[in-house]
Design a protein around this motif. Structure first.
Motif, short mmCIF file in Angstrom:
data_model
loop_
_atom_site.label_atom_id
_atom_site.label_comp_id
_atom_site.label_asym_id
_atom_site.label_seq_id
_atom_site.Cartn_x
_atom_site.Cartn_y
_atom_site.Cartn_z
N ASN A 57 0.92 -1.09 0.08
CA ASN A 57 -0.03 -0.09 0.08
C ASN A 57 0.91 1.19 0.03
O ASN A 57 0.60 2.02 -0.63
N LYS A 58 1.92 1.12 0.73
CA LYS A 58 2.98 2.53 0.82
C LYS A 58 3.59 2.69 -0.56
O LYS A 58 3.54 3.73 -1.26
N LEU A 59 3.89 1.50 -1.23
CA LEU A 59 4.55 1.57 -2.59
C LEU A 59 3.36 2.19 -3.68
O LEU A 59 3.74 2.88 -4.50
N LEU A 60 2.16 1.52 -3.50
CA LEU A 60 1.06 2.01 -4.29
C LEU A 60 1.06 3.63 -4.46
O LEU A 60 0.74 4.24 -5.13
N ASN A 61 0.85 4.12 -2.89
CA ASN A 61 0.57 5.52 -2.73
C ASN A 61 1.75 6.38 -3.56
O ASN A 61 1.66 7.42 -3.91
N GLU A 62 2.87 5.89 -3.19
CA GLU A 62 4.21 6.46 -3.80
C GLU A 62 4.04 6.46 -5.36
O GLU A 62 4.31 7.60 -5.94
N LYS A 67 3.23 9.22 -10.33
CA LYS A 67 2.55 9.12 -11.65
C LYS A 67 1.89 10.60 -11.68
O LYS A 67 1.84 11.27 -13.00
N ALA A 68 1.31 11.25 -10.60
CA ALA A 68 0.44 12.34 -10.94
C ALA A 68 1.53 13.54 -11.08
O ALA A 68 1.38 14.54 -11.90
N GLU A 69 2.64 13.49 -10.10
CA GLU A 69 3.72 14.46 -10.57
C GLU A 69 4.22 14.37 -11.93
O GLU A 69 4.62 15.43 -12.35
N ASN A 70 4.46 13.27 -12.55
CA ASN A 70 5.03 13.04 -13.84
C ASN A 70 3.95 13.60 -14.75
O ASN A 70 4.33 14.29 -15.61
N SER A 71 2.63 13.59 -14.72
CA SER A 71 1.69 14.14 -15.41
C SER A 71 1.76 15.63 -15.46
O SER A 71 1.86 16.32 -16.46
N ILE A 72 1.89 16.08 -14.05
CA ILE A 72 2.09 17.60 -14.01
C ILE A 72 3.45 18.18 -14.62
O ILE A 72 3.09 19.15 -15.35
N LEU A 73 4.74 17.44 -14.51
CA LEU A 73 5.69 17.82 -15.16
C LEU A 73 5.68 18.02 -16.62
O LEU A 73 6.04 18.61 -17.37
N LYS A 74 4.93 16.83 -17.25
CA LYS A 74 4.74 16.66 -18.85
C LYS A 74 3.94 17.87 -19.15
O LYS A 74 4.29 18.57 -20.42
N SER A 75 2.94 18.48 -18.37
CA SER A 75 2.17 19.53 -18.84
C SER A 75 2.99 20.82 -18.85
O SER A 75 2.79 21.46 -19.65
N LYS A 76 3.87 21.12 -17.54
CA LYS A 76 4.65 21.96 -17.52
C LYS A 76 5.71 21.97 -18.87
O LYS A 76 5.85 23.18 -19.42
N ILE A 77 6.09 21.05 -19.28
CA ILE A 77 7.01 20.75 -20.26
C ILE A 77 6.52 21.17 -21.40
O ILE A 77 6.88 22.12 -22.31
N GLU A 78 5.26 20.54 -21.80
CA GLU A 78 4.46 21.13 -23.05
C GLU A 78 4.37 22.55 -23.00
O GLU A 78 4.19 23.53 -23.97
#
Length: 89
Positions: A57-62, A67-78
């Motif tokens: 559960n701890k690993l899944l939360n991480e 994954k959410a941080e990655n999508s935010i970073l991708k949108s910032k890069i775009e």
């Protein structure tokens, strides 16, 4: 006097009849040991399953947060790429 002796003998007989015999105690101890032998592996396995589920559960939360941080970073890069393209023209 004989009546008292008879009463005492009867009382001794009743007391001896009510004592727990060695065989009963032995059987109870054997039953407890047998039940512990059967239950301890189950407790051990259940405990490890619980600990592993906490780790999972701890690993899944991480994972989800990364994954959410990655999508935010991708949108910032775009956004930066788009902004850079507009500045080049």
């Amino acid at each position: 006097m004989k009546e008292k002796e008879e009463i005492l003998k009867n009382i001794d007989g009743v007391i001896e009849d009510n004592k727990i015999s060695f065989y009963i105690v032995r059987n109870i101890v054997i039953a407890i040991i047998f039940s512990l032998v059967l239950l301890l592996p189950k407790i051990y396995i259940s405990n490890h399953i619980y600990l592993y589920s906490i780790k999972i559960n701890k690993l899944l939360n991480e994972y989800y947060s990364l994954k959410a941080e990655n999508s935010i970073l991708k949108s910032k890069i775009e956004k930066l790429k788009f902004k850079n393209r507009l500045n080049n023209f």
